[in-house]
Design a protein around this motif. Structure first.
Motif, PDB file in Angstrom:
ATOM      1  N   GLY A   1       0.594  53.413  76.107  1.00  0.00           N
ATOM      2  CA  GLY A   1       1.463  52.461  75.462  1.00  0.00           C
ATOM      3  C   GLY A   1       2.535  51.876  76.361  1.00  0.00           C
TER       4      GLY A   1
ATOM      5  N   SER B   1      -1.720  58.700  71.809  1.00  0.00           N
ATOM      6  CA  SER B   1      -0.286  58.399  71.787  1.00  0.00           C
ATOM      7  C   SER B   1       0.137  57.864  70.421  1.00  0.00           C
ATOM      8  CB  SER B   1       0.083  57.413  72.894  1.00  0.00           C
ATOM      9  OG  SER B   1      -0.616  56.191  72.769  1.00  0.00           O
ATOM     10  N   ALA B   2      -0.786  57.209  69.692  1.00  0.00           N
ATOM     11  CA  ALA B   2      -0.461  56.667  68.374  1.00  0.00           C
ATOM     12  C   ALA B   2      -0.261  57.753  67.323  1.00  0.00           C
ATOM     13  CB  ALA B   2      -1.552  55.694  67.916  1.00  0.00           C
TER      14      ALA B   2
ATOM     15  N   THR C   1      -4.826  55.642  74.077  1.00  0.00           N
ATOM     16  CA  THR C   1      -4.028  54.804  73.178  1.00  0.00           C
ATOM     17  C   THR C   1      -3.994  55.411  71.787  1.00  0.00           C
ATOM     18  OG1 THR C   1      -6.018  53.444  72.985  1.00  0.00           O
ATOM     19  CG2 THR C   1      -4.205  52.539  74.279  1.00  0.00           C
TER      20      THR C   1
ATOM     21  N   LEU D   1       8.007  57.621  75.307  1.00  0.00           N
ATOM     22  CA  LEU D   1       6.892  58.102  74.494  1.00  0.00           C
ATOM     23  C   LEU D   1       5.758  58.619  75.371  1.00  0.00           C
ATOM     24  CD1 LEU D   1       5.396  58.459  71.796  1.00  0.00           C
ATOM     25  CD2 LEU D   1       4.676  56.070  71.992  1.00  0.00           C
TER      26      LEU D   1
ATOM     27  N   TRP E   1       1.867  60.071  67.811  1.00  0.00           N
ATOM     28  CA  TRP E   1       3.283  60.420  67.992  1.00  0.00           C
ATOM     29  C   TRP E   1       3.498  61.910  67.701  1.00  0.00           C
ATOM     30  CZ3 TRP E   1       7.641  56.771  68.541  1.00  0.00           C
ATOM     31  CH2 TRP E   1       7.231  55.450  68.753  1.00  0.00           C
TER      32      TRP E   1
ATOM     33  N   THR F   1       1.961  52.106  69.511  1.00  0.00           N
ATOM     34  CA  THR F   1       2.664  52.447  70.744  1.00  0.00           C
ATOM     35  C   THR F   1       2.829  51.236  71.654  1.00  0.00           C
ATOM     36  OG1 THR F   1       0.622  53.092  71.870  1.00  0.00           O
ATOM     37  CG2 THR F   1       1.797  54.794  70.649  1.00  0.00           C
TER      38      THR F   1
END
Length: 736
Positions: A158, A110-111, A107, A163, A113, A563
């Protein structure tokens, strides 16, 4: 022993030098892989083939010693290399050299980006796995965040399929550059822990193809993953680990996957289905009434003696067996039998540094009223740090991703390290949540037992808060059962252990209040309006405390973005609004394609914090949004550009997000969907142009009647935003 090995090596060298024509093709890596596969396969007996398709220990499967084909060794997990367990038991092997570097949970990754961070993550994690002689990493996870109560969400990327797909591809390439296979999981529709072995998922094909499959497809077709792990749940009434539609029709036939399908531990339930429906290697199963403590049960697995007996009786043939072994041999040639793969490294300072960089970039500044952050030496000489999560180890617990780490920096220690002699830091526990330090056989070494009453803890926290210049409350969830943990779902959206009441009281005692939320899930924040600064801190791994401190003190300008959507209340989430989470024996995804921000926008529900949201210590101005053409044909690419300028006084990074809206669709579609993003770094005053390319697939929906993707002619909007709610502008165009 050394002399024996040396003599053996000299013998092999002499043999190869004088009789190269006798060298089996499968050992010659100059030959095409498929030729090598067929040569090795032709030399194997049926019993040797059967042995290869099931486990021989908790985390290994046999090779063929007679032919020099090595074993396969698997390891959890997606955030760090699991400590060694005993051959036949889940207990730790008590090694002294298997303490790893813990990376942030997925998590958090992925945050960021940031595709470069995903590549860095994969490369470093792959080096750790390679050094430990593991050739299959059981991860990453890309199941979609459907409900904030799913206990395993912290292991995933997410709520948005685009994404997740974009972030998983570089992760895979980074890991596999070390000659270690990724095993992307859990394929598919593994969105709850409640009755995870038995629940049958009912979902329409549009949602399946548009929401729940794209990240897996990207992993296969763009990332080139060498392995896929099946899920525990059922789909169409059939277990996912031997599901003909998922594994044969989609994975093999549609996507042309040529790697290995591995069963999640205990995910196999039927020999014949496992034979015919696409499974390659069975792990973790206990059959014929055997208990968890029974040793050497592997010959009783569904794909072991029962399979061999069916062959010997003539009831089944060997075509499927040969296909399974072909897939496993490809895995061997890509990993253990690749003489050029690097040696890796383990527990290094370089890996810890990479972990910290990723952690810093993942932290999301959710709220910062009156620019309370960053901490200022002129205003905040005395800092009160409050909360159990400020000291509790978070690398242990959570299920199969529980780690034994070389070290872990707590938020309190990170703040003290950074404060040095310039600030006074005082600590109060505030509440007792989970004082234990033993999870999944990993012992943290912490003893957080505290016999004080709730009133005493509260009184101390209030006193400390009143005497400080600023309060940093580090709370949220932990990785205990029924929180962020495999095996159980959360019971509620609220914070546990009475934190809400404590936060309210502390914010009244000191208005300069910063809340740092440690979690892999959204939580309710009924006090949000009373708290001026909120930071999403995730499970950040080995360097967690230092990363958090670097953002709080402003050494790093926060650039993470959410996300998944933070709902105000649980019923604002689609699955819960429709009473469709969790299922027991069956669950129907009634919300279909309207997951996360798609549901909030469809129902016009304002979220607590929207998908894609994240603040900075600087400001950005968007301008000059334009497209290179007004009309585009089905085979053309449209280019949309936007200028972004850092209008503040600090250097910083911004995630520019592209959403597409189909304004004339004949079928229900989301108001908008993420179809592009770029993270750009801008010095104070600097301006850059970001350009997105939009192709037919970005405009398409899945037509379940035709079973194909359709880009419907008509009017579209390309929408530029700093989040799904913070829209900076759009351009209209027409698809012929």
């Amino acid at each position: 022993m050394i002399r024996k090995i040396t003599l053996a090596c000299l013998f092999l060298l002499a043999f190869n030098a004088n009789a190269q024509q006798a060298l089996p093709i499968y050992l010659d890596d100059t030959k095409p892989m498929e030729e090598r596969v067929e040569d090795a396969l032709s030399k194997m007996t049926t019993k040797e083939k059967i042995a290869m398709i099931h486990a021989q220990s908790k985390f290994s499967s046999p090779g063929v010693p007679r032919l020099g084909i090595p074993e396969n060794w698997m390891t959890d997990g997606p955030h760090g290399i699991r400590p060694e367990v005993l051959w036949d038991e889940w207990e730790q092997a008590s090694w002294t050299n298997d303490s790893c570097i813990a990376f942030p949970a997925l998590t958090a990754l992925s945050a960021t980006w940031n595709r470069d961070m995903a590549l860095l993550y994969g490369k470093n994690l792959g080096e750790e796995a390679r050094y430990r002689n593991k050739n299959v990493l059981l991860g990453p996870g890309v199941n979609i965040y459907r409900s904030p109560l799913n206990g395993r969400n912290f292991e995933y990327m997410g709520e948005d399929p685009f994404l997740a797909g974009e972030m998983v591809v570089p992760y895979i390439k980074g890991v596999q550059s070390n000659g270690v296979a990724t095993c992307v999981k859990h394929f598919a529709l593994n969105n709850q822990e409640t009755n995870r072995h038995g629940v049958n998922v009912i979902v329409d094909d549009r949602a399946l193809y548009e929401i729940y499959l794209p990240a897996f497809k990207a992993a296969v077709q763009e990332g080139g993953t060498w392995a896929i792990m099946g899920a525990y749940n059922k789909y169409k009434g059939q277990q996912a680990c031997h599901n003909s539609y998922l594994l044969q029709d989609i994975l093999r036939d549609e996507w042309e996957f040529d790697g290995v399908v591995v069963a999640d531990w205990g995910g196999v339930h039927d020999t014949k289905e496992a034979i015919y429906n696409g499974l390659d290697i069975e792990f973790g199963t206990w059959t014929d009434g055997l208990t968890w403590g029974r040793s050497n049960a592997y010959d009783n697995y569904y794909m072991a003696a029962p399979y061999l007996e069916l062959i010997e009786s003539g009831e089944v043939g060997t075509k499927e067996l040969d296909d399974k072994v072909r897939n496993i041999l490809r895995l061997s040639f890509r990993t253990t039998m690749d003489r050029n793969r690097p040696f890796g490294s383990f527990g290094t300072d370089a890996h810890a540094k990479a972990s910290r960089i990723i952690a810093e970039e993942s932290i999301v500044l959710l709220k910062n009223k009156n620019s309370l952050l960053p901490l200022d030496i002129k205003k905040h000489k005395k800092i009160a740090v409050i909360g159990e999560n400020a000291v509790k180890m978070m690398t242990v617990g959570g299920g199969s991703s529980s780690l034994k780490v070389r070290y872990e920096v707590s938020p309190l220690d990170g703040i003290k390290n950074r404060a040095g002699n310039d600030f006074e830091v005082v600590y109060a526990r505030g509440y007792v949540g989970d004082a234990s330090g033993d999870y999944n056989g990993v012992v943290s070494g912490q003893n957080l037992k505290d016999d004080r009453s709730e009133a005493e803890l509260r009184e101390e926290a209030l006193r400390v808060a009143k005497e400080a210049d600023i309060v940093v409350f580090v709370g949220g969830l932990n990785k205990s059962d029924f929180q962020d943990s495999e095996g159980n779902d959360r019971k509620e959206l609220e914070l546990p252990y009475g934190q809400n009441e404590l936060i309210r009281d502390l914010a009244k005692a000191n208005s300069k209040f910063v809340y740092v939320n440690i979690s892999g899930n959204a939580v309710a924040m009924p006090w949000e309006k009373e708290v001026p600064a909120i930071v999403q801190g995730w499970f950040l791994g080995t360097e967690a405390g230092n990363a958090i401190a670097s953002v709080l003190f402003g050494d790093v300008n926060p650039s993470g973005k959410l996300t998944f959507t933070f709902p105000v209340q649980l019923k604002d989430n689609a699955a819960h609004a429709l009473n469709a989470f969790p299922g027991d024996d069956e669950v129907t995804y009634k919300e279909s394609i309207f997951v996360g921000y798609r549901w909030h926008e469809k129902q016009n529900i304002k979220p607590l914090f929207p998908f894609g949201h994240g603040l900075s210590y600087t400001t950005f101005k968007y301008s000059d949004i334009k497209a290179d053409k007004a009309t585009v044909s089905q085979d053309e690419t449209l280019r949309v550009s936007v200028k972004v300028k850092n209008t503040g006084k600090r250097d910083g990074a911004e995630v520019v997000q592209l959403y597409i809206s189909d304004t004339e669709s004949s079928l229900p579609r989301p108001i908008k969907e993420l179809k592009g993003f770029e993270k750009i770094y801008l010095k104070a005053g600097e301006e850059k142009t970001v350009t997105f390319s939009i192709a037919k697939e970005d405009l398409s929906y899945f037509d379940d009647k035709k079973h194909q993707w359709v880009a419907e002619p008509g009017s579209f909007k390309a929408i530029i935003g700093a989040s799904s709610q913070d829209i900076k502008g759009d351009v209209r165009f027409t698809l012929k």
